[in-house]
Each structure stands twice: as structure tokens, then as C-alpha cells.
Design a protein around this motif. Structure first.
Motif, short mmCIF file in Angstrom:
data_model
loop_
_atom_site.label_atom_id
_atom_site.label_comp_id
_atom_site.label_asym_id
_atom_site.label_seq_id
_atom_site.Cartn_x
_atom_site.Cartn_y
_atom_site.Cartn_z
N SER A 129 0.90 -1.23 -0.01
CA SER A 129 0.03 0.05 -0.10
C SER A 129 0.85 1.23 -0.11
O SER A 129 2.02 1.21 0.46
CB SER A 129 -1.02 0.02 1.24
OG SER A 129 -0.35 0.17 2.38
N ASP A 130 0.40 2.44 -0.45
CA ASP A 130 0.86 3.78 -0.51
C ASP A 130 -0.09 4.63 -0.52
O ASP A 130 -1.16 4.22 -0.75
CB ASP A 130 2.10 3.71 -1.23
CG ASP A 130 1.53 4.18 -2.76
OD1 ASP A 130 0.46 3.78 -3.15
OD2 ASP A 130 2.44 4.80 -3.72
N LYS A 188 -1.54 7.78 -2.18
CA LYS A 188 -1.41 8.38 -3.75
C LYS A 188 -1.33 9.98 -3.63
O LYS A 188 -2.22 10.58 -2.62
CB LYS A 188 -2.81 7.91 -4.44
CG LYS A 188 -2.65 8.59 -5.86
CD LYS A 188 -4.06 7.95 -6.67
CE LYS A 188 -3.93 8.40 -8.13
NZ LYS A 188 -3.04 7.62 -8.89
N PHE A 243 8.93 -0.48 5.71
CA PHE A 243 8.24 0.79 5.45
C PHE A 243 9.31 1.26 4.34
O PHE A 243 10.49 1.28 4.48
CB PHE A 243 8.19 1.62 6.29
CG PHE A 243 7.78 1.24 7.70
CD1 PHE A 243 5.87 1.18 7.75
CD2 PHE A 243 8.11 1.02 8.93
CE1 PHE A 243 5.57 0.54 8.79
CE2 PHE A 243 7.37 0.35 9.80
CZ PHE A 243 6.09 0.46 9.89
N ASP A 285 6.08 6.23 2.42
CA ASP A 285 4.86 5.94 2.66
C ASP A 285 4.16 4.65 2.36
O ASP A 285 3.11 4.51 2.61
CB ASP A 285 3.90 7.02 1.82
CG ASP A 285 3.90 6.90 0.51
OD1 ASP A 285 5.18 6.86 -0.12
OD2 ASP A 285 3.18 7.07 0.01
N SER A 286 5.10 3.98 1.86
CA SER A 286 4.76 2.55 1.37
C SER A 286 4.67 1.47 2.43
O SER A 286 5.84 1.81 3.41
CB SER A 286 5.34 1.87 0.24
OG SER A 286 5.37 2.92 -0.91
N ILE A 310 -5.44 5.92 -0.07
CA ILE A 310 -4.67 4.85 0.28
C ILE A 310 -4.93 4.18 -1.07
O ILE A 310 -6.25 4.07 -1.41
CB ILE A 310 -4.75 4.03 1.47
CG1 ILE A 310 -3.63 3.16 1.33
CG2 ILE A 310 -6.32 3.46 1.76
CD1 ILE A 310 -3.45 2.43 2.90
N SER A 322 3.31 -5.99 -5.63
CA SER A 322 3.83 -4.20 -5.86
C SER A 322 3.24 -3.68 -7.04
O SER A 322 2.79 -2.60 -6.77
CB SER A 322 5.02 -4.19 -6.01
OG SER A 322 5.65 -2.87 -5.73
N GLU A 381 -0.36 -2.71 -6.66
CA GLU A 381 -0.75 -1.35 -5.76
C GLU A 381 -0.47 -0.31 -6.50
O GLU A 381 -0.96 0.88 -6.53
CB GLU A 381 0.32 -1.59 -4.61
CG GLU A 381 0.56 -0.19 -3.76
CD GLU A 381 1.72 0.35 -4.07
OE1 GLU A 381 1.39 1.64 -4.23
OE2 GLU A 381 2.96 -0.15 -4.30
N SER A 382 0.63 -0.30 -7.56
CA SER A 382 0.84 0.95 -8.51
C SER A 382 -0.24 1.33 -9.64
O SER A 382 -0.40 2.12 -9.75
CB SER A 382 2.16 0.65 -9.07
OG SER A 382 2.10 -0.46 -9.83
#
Length: 499
Positions: A238-239, A241, A280, A283-284, A333, A366, A369-370
Motif C-alpha cells: 500500500s501507499d 496516492k 516501510f 509512505d509505502s 490509500i 507491488s 498497488e501501483s
């Protein structure tokens, strides 16, 4: 370094205590034998003992030193073993002494009292019983060989000498016991203090590892070594946006506080659902389920998706809080979840290791998530197949990912089916040959007429097919034929039954 010092300190305490016990035994034994030598000397000067008793006095004076030297130079390391041997040697010598003084009542009682006191202090009831049994056995054997002689009363001065010796012995023994007790108490207090400092240090160090990994290492279930294994895991990324843009607008102090608050809340949710927090990256956030503990891949996937939904809901709370602090940009998120076999374990060098996971399945999570939009949770097909019974998802088509030969279907999480309810804007029906999914929020006004036309066309075709099947004359003939065949078959069975 501190932990090593604590262990060294504990070893030193143990060594010091053993030395104290050994020295105390030596001094107490020396006093006991000197008390006996003093009493015998008084008896010799009062003609109660013969002049040959000087050999007993000499032996009593030098024997404790000889025994102590032998025990110190031997390979006997444990203090309990050396005590056991020394006290039983004392019991043997006590049996000889008891026979030699011809079982005089007062000296015998005082002799047995001193020996019993030493035995019970050193080893408790068990050693008391074995030591006294040795004393009695030796005196009995000597009496059987040389004849039993009993002198009921010793001279008063000899009895007084034995009494003084016994009092001195008990006083010295009590003094050393007091010293030992104080030293043990102080050592216990210091060790507890060191353990408290070690626990405090361990608690601080645990902040750098996932709780599950920390517990398995300190419980001994995992070795701190460069080793890995293959496991089927559920991987989550997660990160935030738009976080990079926000970092240019906010002061570093404000940004740091915002990021730490966000990560703290997300980690609380992850730990509540049983996730292993990997790392971490700005922010991811990277989390995985299925190691070091797992309830099965299906349960792990359900926990992971439930965690993602909880994080998405909690973002609304954080948005309101940040808005009240003057942050106008609504942070969202985005999340990606994949399920597959990964390599998990310790990676790095002998000097510095990292417990993490690697593999193409991690890369796919990953990538999901992107690709996700703000507030979106994207799943791979493997994860979707495990949670589709409890979570409603929307088909998002296929993506091409490096490392995978074919396009991969992906799905968007809508929410828990039980929470959507009958009044929800979502509707889903799926049968063999029929599939329908309706999302009123995503449906544009200009497309509603097209949807209605498609539904009406499909309804007309299905209704036409149903009416045709209900009015088909051949269907009745087939049914009647089947009934006739069944009746004939029943008759045949009936005849066969009569035959």
C-alpha cells in the motif's frame, strides 16, 4: 554488548557464590575439628583419654586442610558433589570418633548434633539421613570387630569442653550462613536488575522486527541464520496516492508527524488482523500473511483483504483529522494483494540480516498497488478465488506483468457481501450460462438506457425459450413414453415378484 556483559556478570556471580560456599565449608569444618581436638586435649590433661589420643588431636587439626586441598585440586566442579563427598567423609570419621570415645552420652550427642547441623544445611533431609546412616554403620562395624564399649558419663570438664566447642561451631556456622544468605540476596537483586535492563533493551530492539518474527526468535523456534524456505503467502502493498506532491507543500516536521501517525494506525490494523509487517518504504507499507504462523492460505487471504478494507475505512477518519489540521488535499490509500509461493527467511550478511520475502509474486503485489486508483484495492485472481464467497469484487480486466507469460486477470474489492445489504447499489448474480454485475455508482446516466435495452432483450429471449419449452408437444410424448416405460417396468417387476 550489554546482553553479553549481563551473561558474563551472571557467570561471575555464580563463580563467586560457589567460592563462598567452598570457603565457608572449609572454615566451618576446620572449626568443628578444632572443637573436637580441644575437647580431646582437655580429656588427655584430665586423664580421661590416654596419651595416644594426641594422634587424634593431630589428625583433627590437619585433616580439614588436607581434605580441602584434595577437593580443590580434583576435577570435581560442582559444589554439591564436593559437599556430598566431604560430608560423608566427615560422617565416616564421626563414626570412628564415636566408637573411640566409647559412646559417651554428652560428647556423642554434641558430636551428632554438629554433624547433623552441617548435613541438613548442606543438603537437606536426604543428606541428613544418608550422613547419619554412614556414621551409624561405621560405628556399628567397628563395634562388631573390636567389641562394644559404653561409657555413660564423661568427666564434667570434658563435657563442658565439648559444649564450648559445639557452641563455637554453631556460632561460626550461623555466621557464614548469614553471609551466604546476604550474598545470595544481593546477587539475586543484581541479576533481577540486569534482567530488567536486558528486557528493556530487548523491548526497544523488538521495535525493529515484526512481533511474530521477534517472538519466534526469542522462543527458539527460529535460528538467526542465513536460511530461507518456500511458502505460499498472501502479500500486501500500500501507499498514499499523491504523497510526493504533498511532501513539497508541507514542512518536514508536519510531514513527518503525518506520516508517522498514518503508519502507526495502519500497523495497528495490520497487527490486529495477524499480518507480519515486513518494511516501510517511505509512505509505502509491505505486509504478508502466512509466516511465521498460518491458519491456511484461505484464512490468510481473508484476513489480508479484511485488513485492507479496514485500512480503507480508517483513511476517512484520518482525512477528517488532517483536514482539521489544515491539510486540504484529501489523501487516499491504494492497495494491491497477491497470493502465491514466495521465498521467505533471513537475507543479507552474517553481520546484518533482514527477515523478508522475495519472488515474482511479491513483484506482482507491488505492481497491483501501483496500478490501483485512489481508495482502490486490487486483487490477483489467486486471491480473488479465495475470498469471493465473502467479499464482493469487480472484474477489472487483465494486465500484462513482466515475469508472467500470459495476461493476468485482476479484481477490485467492493466490500463485504454481508455489509452491502439488499439496498446496496451493487448487484451480482452468477449461474451456469448467466452472469450479471451491477454497480449503480459507476453506471453513467447515458448508459442506463443501453443497459435497460440489453436486459429487456435478454429477458425476451429467455421468456421465449421458456414458453417454447412449455408448449413443445414432443416434450409431452417423451414424458408419456417415459411414464409408459416406467409402468411396464413396474409390471415386469411385479410379475417377477410373483414368480
Amino acid at each position: 554488548m550489554s546482553l553479553g556483559n549481563n551473561n558474563t556478570s551472571e557467570v561471575k556471580h555464580v563463580t563467586t557464590i560457589e567460592q563462598l560456599f567452598s570457603n565457608a565449608d572449609y572454615y566451618i569444618r576446620t572449626i568443628a575439628y578444632l572443637a573436637g581436638a580441644f575437647a580431646i586435649t582437655v580429656g588427655i590433661f584430665n586423664d580421661h583419654y590416654p596419651q595416644s589420643a594426641w594422634y587424634m588431636v593431630t589428625f583433627a587439626i590437619i585433616y580439614p586442610h588436607i581434605l580441602h586441598a584434595i577437593l580443590q585440586s580434583s576435577n570435581i566442579k560442582r559444589i554439591t558433589t564436593s559437599r556430598f563427598i566431604a560430608l560423608h567423609m566427615d560422617a565416616i570419621y564421626g563414626g570412628v570418633w564415636l566408637f573411640w570415645i566409647q559412646f559417651s552420652l554428652a560428647p556423642s550427642i554434641l558430636l551428632i548434633t554438629m554433624l547433623s547441623f552441617a548435613l541438613i544445611v548442606a543438603g537437606g533431609i536426604r543428606l541428613l539421613l544418608t550422613g547419619n546412616a554412614t556414621l551409624i554403620a561405621v560405628s556399628f562395624i567397628l563395634s562388631s570387630i573390636f567389641g562394644f564399649k559404653f561409657v555413660q558419663h564423661a568427666p564434667l570438664v570434658v563435657s563442658i569442653a565439648y559444649s564450648i566447642g559445639t557452641m563455637v561451631f554453631l556460632s561460626v556456622a550461623a555466621y557464614y550462613i548469614h553471609i551466604q544468605a546476604n550474598m545470595l540476596y544481593n546477587a539475586k537483586q543484581e541479576i533481577e536488575c540486569q534482567q530488567s535492563r536486558a528486557n528493556e533493551l530487548a523491548l526497544k530492539m523488538s521495535k525493529y522486527l515484526a512481533p511474530q518474527v521477534w517472538q519466534t526468535i526469542f522462543s527458539g523456534k527460529k535460528d538467526v541464520a542465513l536460511e530461507t524456505q518456500r511458502k505460499k503467502l498472501v502479500v500486501f502493498f500500500s501507499d498514499i496516492k499523491g504523497f510526493t506532491q504533498l511532501s513539497d507543500e508541507l514542512e518536514p516536521e508536519v510531514l513527518t508527524e503525518l506520516l508517522n501517525q498514518y503508519l502507526t494506525d495502519m500497523c495497528d490494523i495490520a497487527l490486529k488482523h495477524g499480518g507480519t509487517i515486513d518494511k516501510f518504504i517511505g509512505d509505502s507499507l509491505m505486509i504478508f500473511f502466512g509466516d511465521p504462523t498460518s491458519e491456511g492460505t484461505k484464512a490468510d487471504a481473508q484476513k489480508c483483504v479484511a485488513m485492507a478494507i479496514a485500512m480503507r475505512k480508517h483513511m476517512k477518519v484520518l482525512q477528517q483529522k488532517w483536514s482539521s489540521q489544515g491539510i486540504k488535499t484529501p489523501l487516499q490509500i491504494r492497495m494491491g494483494i497477491n497470493t502465491g509461493y514466495c521465498t521467505v527467511g533471513n537475507f543479507g550478511a552474517e553481520q546484518r540480516m533482514d527477515y523478508t520475502i522475495v519472488g515474482k509474486e511479491v513483484n506482482l503485489a507491488s505492481r497491483l498497488e501501483s496500478l490501483a486508483d485512489a481508495g482502490e484495492i486490487l486483487l490477483s485472481y489467486e486471491t480473488f478465488s479465495l475470498i469471493k464467497d465473502t467479499v464482493m469484487c469487480r472484474d477489472k480486466g487483465e494486465i500484462q506483468v513482466k515475469g508472467f507469460s500470459r495476461p493476468l486477470p485482476i479484481y477490485q474489492v467492493v466490500g463485504f457481501r454481508k455489509e452491502l445489504g439488499c439496498e446496496s447499489g451493487y448487484m451480482e448474480h452468477q449461474l451456469d450460462g448467466f452472469s450479471m454485475y451491477l454497480d449503480e455508482e459507476k453506471l453513467q446516466a447515458r448508459d442506463k438506457e443501453r443497459v435497460l435495452a440489453a436486459l429487456e432483450s435478454a429477458t425476451a429471449k429467455i421468456r421465449e425459450q421458456v414458453e417454447f419449452e412449455s408448449n413443445d408437444p414432443f416434450k409431452e410424448l417423451i414424458d408419456d413414453g417415459n411414464d409408459a416405460v416406467n409402468t411396464q417396468t413396474a409390471k415386469v417387476h411385479s410379475l417377477n415378484g410373483k414368480g
